[in-house]
Motif scaffolding. Structure first.
Motif, PDB file in Angstrom:
ATOM      1  N   SER A 110       7.203 -24.320 -36.795  1.00 27.17           N
ATOM      2  CA  SER A 110       6.894 -24.779 -38.151  1.00 27.17           C
ATOM      3  C   SER A 110       7.813 -24.203 -39.212  1.00 27.17           C
ATOM      4  N   SER A 117       4.828 -29.254 -40.748  1.00 27.45           N
ATOM      5  CA  SER A 117       5.658 -29.080 -39.551  1.00 27.45           C
ATOM      6  C   SER A 117       4.889 -28.554 -38.349  1.00 27.45           C
ATOM      7  N   SER A 150       4.827 -30.978 -35.429  1.00 25.66           N
ATOM      8  CA  SER A 150       6.042 -31.792 -35.336  1.00 25.66           C
ATOM      9  C   SER A 150       6.799 -31.618 -34.027  1.00 25.66           C
TER      10      SER A 150
END
Length: 269
Positions: free
Chosen positions: A77, A70, A73
């Protein structure tokens, strides 16, 4: 082996890789055949050992990779890990309530105690659920080779499958032993134990075919499975291992199970 895999399509590579992980689950589950005349203390310790394995796997095999995935992303996270983890617990809470209202005798007729039946169903479900995102992760790793096929990336994908496979050995044991403890026959305990790993080749093929769509949801799927497993440990595994009064033995067995799984996860990366 690397040369053989190099000439195979990414989807087939993912399938072959997770056949190995499934086989390791079955190998771990087969240990139930070697238990002869085990007493209640041993069986309670194996149930607690399973709980330790599940707790360690929840973090090192599921939550930690989810947080790592993550980082780039676009969201914090920790968000996918927290959201997925809590949703996994909520799902298992709902399943637990449903199971208490349905008749499970058709499949669990050899387990006489209703509480044990519920624990068995939740254990098998959560361990199977935990193997789905692991299979997807292997599939995504091999599926990515379609765009960046090099020996190093293929070796990395194979190493991931090898690591998950070795980790699956104690997980297979962690399913079959508690089932036998609750009264299920050795053969049936083995079948349920290996079944929990059967979903990995299916998930791997899906992951390899849909790598672009699967990759963004993997952190949520991994965390979801972790939440489901922790719910089962907290609600069923720990209380169940204490039912017969073997509290200290069960507590130490849980810690040993945690240590074994932690060592495997960290050593295998």
């Amino acid at each position: 082996m690397l040369d053989i895999m190099k000439d195979t399509s990414p989807v087939m590579q993912a399938f072959i890789g997770t056949l190995f992980t499934w086989g390791m689950t079955a190998l771990g589950a087969s240990l139930v055949f070697f238990v002869r005349g085990a007493n209640q203390k041993f069986l309670d310790s194996m149930l607690a050992f399973a709980g330790g394995v599940m707790i360690a796997a929840s973090y090192w095999s599921l939550l930690a990779p989810a947080i790592d995935m993550s980082e780039n992303s676009g969201v914090a996270s920790w968000i996918p890990a927290v959201v997925g983890f809590l949703l996994g617990g909520v799902l298992l809470l709902g399943i637990d309530r449903i199971l208490s209202k349905i008749d499970t005798d058709r499949y669990l007729y050899d387990i006489k105690d209703n509480k044990a039946k519920n624990r068995t169903a939740l254990l098998v479900f959560s361990m199977t659920l935990h193997n789905i995102p692991e299979g997807l992760a292997v599939g995504v790793a091999f599926g990515a080779l379609a765009s960046t096929s090099t020996e190093s990336t293929l070796a990395s994908a194979m190493a991931l499958a090898l690591g998950i496979g070795i980790q699956n050995f104690p997980e297979g044991t962690a399913v079959s032993m508690p089932l036998h403890r609750d009264g299920m026959s050795k053969m049936k305990s083995f079948m349920f134990g290996q079944f929990s790993g059967m979903v990995e080749p299916i998930a791997a093929v899906i992951g390899a075919l849909a790598v672009i769509w699967i990759q963004p949801i993997l952190p949520y799927a991994l965390s979801f499975a972790a939440g489901a497993m922790i719910f089962v440990v907290a609600k069923e595994i720990i209380p169940g291992s204490h039912e017969k009064g073997n509290v200290n033995l069960a507590s130490m067995s849980l810690m040993i199970g945690f240590a074994v799984m932690m060592a495997l996860d960290v050593a295998l990366g």
